[in-house]
Scaffold this motif. Sequence first.
Motif, PDB file in Angstrom:
ATOM      1  N   ASP A  77     -34.104  -1.122 -16.581  1.00  0.00           N
ATOM      2  CA  ASP A  77     -33.562   0.091 -17.649  1.00  0.00           C
ATOM      3  C   ASP A  77     -32.063  -0.586 -17.851  1.00  0.00           C
ATOM      4  OD1 ASP A  77     -33.163   2.369 -18.892  1.00  0.00           O
ATOM      5  OD2 ASP A  77     -33.777   3.500 -17.024  1.00  0.00           O
ATOM      6  N   HIS A  79     -30.326   2.107 -19.820  1.00  0.00           N
ATOM      7  CA  HIS A  79     -29.554   3.229 -20.243  1.00  0.00           C
ATOM      8  C   HIS A  79     -28.392   3.538 -19.249  1.00  0.00           C
ATOM      9  CE1 HIS A  79     -29.376   7.812 -20.699  1.00  0.00           C
ATOM     10  NE2 HIS A  79     -30.053   7.534 -21.869  1.00  0.00           N
ATOM     11  N   LYS A  80     -27.439   4.199 -19.997  1.00  0.00           N
ATOM     12  CA  LYS A  80     -26.205   4.669 -19.065  1.00  0.00           C
ATOM     13  C   LYS A  80     -26.456   5.334 -17.733  1.00  0.00           C
ATOM     14  CE  LYS A  80     -22.942   4.820 -23.161  1.00  0.00           C
ATOM     15  NZ  LYS A  80     -22.347   5.581 -23.764  1.00  0.00           N
ATOM     16  N   GLY A  81     -27.535   6.366 -17.733  1.00  0.00           N
ATOM     17  CA  GLY A  81     -28.076   6.663 -16.680  1.00  0.00           C
ATOM     18  C   GLY A  81     -28.772   6.061 -15.516  1.00  0.00           C
ATOM     19  N   ALA A  82     -29.057   4.733 -15.860  1.00  0.00           N
ATOM     20  CA  ALA A  82     -29.586   3.769 -14.900  1.00  0.00           C
ATOM     21  C   ALA A  82     -28.745   2.964 -14.276  1.00  0.00           C
ATOM     22  CB  ALA A  82     -30.818   2.865 -15.778  1.00  0.00           C
ATOM     23  N   HIS A 176     -30.158   7.945  -8.935  1.00  0.00           N
ATOM     24  CA  HIS A 176     -30.397   8.200 -10.425  1.00  0.00           C
ATOM     25  C   HIS A 176     -31.461   9.314 -10.557  1.00  0.00           C
ATOM     26  CE1 HIS A 176     -27.651   4.739 -11.124  1.00  0.00           C
ATOM     27  NE2 HIS A 176     -28.813   3.883 -10.968  1.00  0.00           N
ATOM     28  N   GLU A 177     -31.011  10.247 -11.675  1.00  0.00           N
ATOM     29  CA  GLU A 177     -32.061  11.071 -12.172  1.00  0.00           C
ATOM     30  C   GLU A 177     -33.201  10.294 -12.696  1.00  0.00           C
ATOM     31  OE1 GLU A 177     -30.451  14.180 -14.261  1.00  0.00           O
ATOM     32  OE2 GLU A 177     -28.990  14.783 -12.598  1.00  0.00           O
ATOM     33  N   HIS A 180     -34.961   7.344 -14.675  1.00  0.00           N
ATOM     34  CA  HIS A 180     -34.080   6.235 -14.137  1.00  0.00           C
ATOM     35  C   HIS A 180     -33.915   5.925 -12.768  1.00  0.00           C
ATOM     36  CE1 HIS A 180     -32.921   6.937 -18.460  1.00  0.00           C
ATOM     37  NE2 HIS A 180     -32.280   7.959 -18.212  1.00  0.00           N
ATOM     38  N   ASN A 181     -34.921   6.237 -12.034  1.00  0.00           N
ATOM     39  CA  ASN A 181     -34.815   5.825 -10.736  1.00  0.00           C
ATOM     40  C   ASN A 181     -36.121   5.319  -9.987  1.00  0.00           C
ATOM     41  OD1 ASN A 181     -36.612   8.164 -10.910  1.00  0.00           O
ATOM     42  ND2 ASN A 181     -35.705   9.431  -9.367  1.00  0.00           N
TER      43      ASN A 181
END
Length: 335
Positions: A77, A79-82, A176-177, A180-181
């Motif tokens: 991943d 993504h910024k959240g990853a 991470h949420e 993304h975890n």
Amino acid sequence: MLGNTASPTPTGKTRGARRTPRLLAALALVGALSAGQAAFSWAGETAPHGNPAPTEATSPFTGLPAEPAPVLAVKIDNHKGARPQTALEDADIVFVEKVEGGLSRLLGLYSSKLPTAVGPVRSAREYNIEQLRMFGRPALAYSGARAEVVDMINASTLYGVSHEDFPDAYYRGTDHEAPHNLYGYPDKILQEAPAAGTSDDIGFRFADDAPAGGTPTTERAVDYGAATTSFTWSAEEDRWLTSFDDAPATSSDGDRLGGKTIVVQKVAMPPDSSGETPYEETVGTGSATVLRDGQAYETTWDRPTAEAGTTFTQANGEPMTFDRGQVWVVYEEAK
């Protein structure tokens, strides 16, 4: 960076990565060179100009000492959240790929060494099947894909080891949420791919010294629309430092990510069979910019078949040699 990688555990804490004993001591390379071994690395039996092939085992992916070992590809991943990701610094090769909405996704290629955990792991794409065939029969770790893509993976030469089919090889972290975890255990993933192909020649060539003809360069960026990957030359660290969306890219233990060689490979990106996802066409020929030692080289890449490796050739007809170490390959849409 090679000694203190930290990876999220199922409890969200970090722990040191357990390396498999594949990477030979760096002193072996120094000793070989001082004994008169050629500084040019290749995968065939005979070097250019009739030089004898080196006797030490060398990774065809990094040019560094390493024994042949199973190949594991992991969809990661971006993504910024990853971010920050875990164990990208341990990959032999990092691929940066364009996906839906102008975002980017990563693919880490591991063989020389295995971290304890890697991720966050995300879904596979149709183009990954053709892309990875130059590695023989690697294991592919992923989580989710269109049903048609799953069928293609299962019918291909790849060892598809998905989270859905092999949940015990993965875990959910707390750093991470969701989604993304999700992280994978590389050793458990490879246990589900007992006959995974080992590292072999894919066309890369390595040399200690940069070839003549490069253009001094300090920065290079690839913009997908909603995601940008950029590289800045660091003479102090003797490598290219990576940034995602103009922010320094780091590992989960805080180390800065970057590579010794950066390849910006221009490929066609028509829609895949879904009509929504770009299909990176990595079979064929085209132009590529290769960055090493603070210089840029304009080259031609060539991969005649899906089973063949990818070669990079300078304008003078000579092979483009990479610096020894981690390689980043960024796909840029050909215009």
